[in-house]
Design a protein around this motif. Structure first.
Motif, PDB file in Angstrom:
ATOM      1  N   THR A  99      -9.811   3.090  -6.907  1.00 32.35           N
ATOM      2  CA  THR A  99      -9.007   2.577  -5.814  1.00 32.35           C
ATOM      3  C   THR A  99      -9.716   2.846  -4.500  1.00 32.35           C
ATOM      4  OG1 THR A  99      -6.846   2.660  -4.741  1.00 32.35           O
ATOM      5  CG2 THR A  99      -7.717   4.728  -5.531  1.00 32.35           C
ATOM      6  N   SER A 101      -7.701   2.880  -1.656  1.00 39.34           N
ATOM      7  CA  SER A 101      -6.662   3.324  -0.732  1.00 39.34           C
ATOM      8  C   SER A 101      -5.493   3.905  -1.506  1.00 39.34           C
ATOM      9  CB  SER A 101      -6.178   2.156   0.132  1.00 39.34           C
ATOM     10  OG  SER A 101      -5.592   1.156  -0.678  1.00 39.34           O
ATOM     11  N   GLY A 102      -4.583   4.516  -0.782  1.00 39.03           N
ATOM     12  CA  GLY A 102      -3.385   5.068  -1.390  1.00 39.03           C
ATOM     13  C   GLY A 102      -3.569   6.512  -1.800  1.00 39.03           C
ATOM     14  N   SER A 103      -2.540   7.050  -2.387  1.00 35.53           N
ATOM     15  CA  SER A 103      -2.580   8.439  -2.850  1.00 35.53           C
ATOM     16  C   SER A 103      -3.498   8.561  -4.053  1.00 35.53           C
ATOM     17  CB  SER A 103      -1.178   8.903  -3.226  1.00 35.53           C
ATOM     18  OG  SER A 103      -1.242  10.139  -3.904  1.00 35.53           O
ATOM     19  N   ALA A 106      -1.741   9.294  -7.445  1.00 36.69           N
ATOM     20  CA  ALA A 106      -0.689   8.410  -7.926  1.00 36.69           C
ATOM     21  C   ALA A 106      -1.247   7.275  -8.766  1.00 36.69           C
ATOM     22  CB  ALA A 106       0.087   7.831  -6.743  1.00 36.69           C
ATOM     23  N   ARG A 108       0.008   4.488  -9.353  1.00 35.45           N
ATOM     24  CA  ARG A 108       0.251   3.189  -8.715  1.00 35.45           C
ATOM     25  C   ARG A 108      -0.815   2.818  -7.689  1.00 35.45           C
ATOM     26  NH1 ARG A 108       3.693   6.843  -6.362  1.00 35.45           N
ATOM     27  NH2 ARG A 108       3.557   7.057  -4.102  1.00 35.45           N
ATOM     28  N   SER A 109      -1.608   3.780  -7.262  1.00 33.75           N
ATOM     29  CA  SER A 109      -2.652   3.485  -6.276  1.00 33.75           C
ATOM     30  C   SER A 109      -3.849   2.770  -6.888  1.00 33.75           C
ATOM     31  CB  SER A 109      -3.142   4.771  -5.617  1.00 33.75           C
ATOM     32  OG  SER A 109      -2.110   5.389  -4.875  1.00 33.75           O
ATOM     33  N   TYR A 110      -3.990   2.849  -8.183  1.00 34.85           N
ATOM     34  CA  TYR A 110      -5.204   2.387  -8.850  1.00 34.85           C
ATOM     35  C   TYR A 110      -4.997   1.011  -9.465  1.00 34.85           C
ATOM     36  CZ  TYR A 110      -6.927   7.131  -8.269  1.00 34.85           C
ATOM     37  OH  TYR A 110      -7.347   8.324  -7.740  1.00 34.85           O
TER      38      TYR A 110
END
Length: 123
Positions: A99, A101-103, A106, A108-110
Motif C-alpha cells: 500500500t 497510504s493508510g494505516s 490495517a 483495509r489499507s492494502y
C-alpha cells in the motif's frame, strides 16, 4: 498490474526458523509500505510486520517482536520475513501486501495481495 509472489513457507518445529520472501513487480514501489499478514484457520487476517521501501523503517506486531525480522532488497524488489523462535501459534497462511497510504497495520489499507504461503509450526 501489481504482482506479489510469496515463497518460503513450509513446516518448522517449535523454536525453529523459516524465511519468507515476497517478490513484487508491476510498478514502482518506492513510496509504498510492504506488509506481512497472516491468517490462521478460522481467524481474521492479522498484521505481522511491515517495512517502508523508501527508508527501511520497520513495524511489528507485539506477538512477533523480537522473533521476526522484516527486511527488503530494493534491487530485487523483494521483501523478506525472517521468522525465528517459532511457536505453534505462528501457524497460518502468510500473505504479503502493498500500500502507498493508510494505516500500515490495517488490512483495509492494502489493495494488492499475494496468494499466500502456508507456514506450519509443530510442537
Amino acid at each position: 498490474q501489481v504482482h506479489l509472489v510469496e515463497s518460503g513457507g513450509g513446516l518448522a518445529q517449535a523454536g525453529g526458523s523459516l524465511r519468507l520472501s515476497c517478490a513484487a513487480s508491476g510498478r514502482t514501489f518506492s513510496n509504498d509500505y510492504m506488509g506481512w499478514f497472516r491468517q490462521a484457520p478460522g481467524k481474521e487476517h492479522e498484521f505481522v510486520a511491515a517495512i517502508t521501501w523508501s527508508d527501511g523503517s520497520t513495524y511489528y506486531a507485539d506477538s512477533v517482536k523480537g522473533r521476526f525480522t522484516v527486511s527488503r532488497d530494493s534491487a530485487k524488489n523483494t521483501v523478506y520475513l525472517q521468522m525465528n523462535a517459532m511457536k505453534p501459534e505462528d501457524t497460518a497462511v502468510y500473505y504479503c501486501a502493498t500500500t502507498a497510504s493508510g494505516s500500515i497495520r490495517a488490512v483495509r489499507s492494502y489493495a494488492d495481495w499475494g496468494q499466500g504461503t502456508l507456514v506450519t509450526v509443530s510442537s
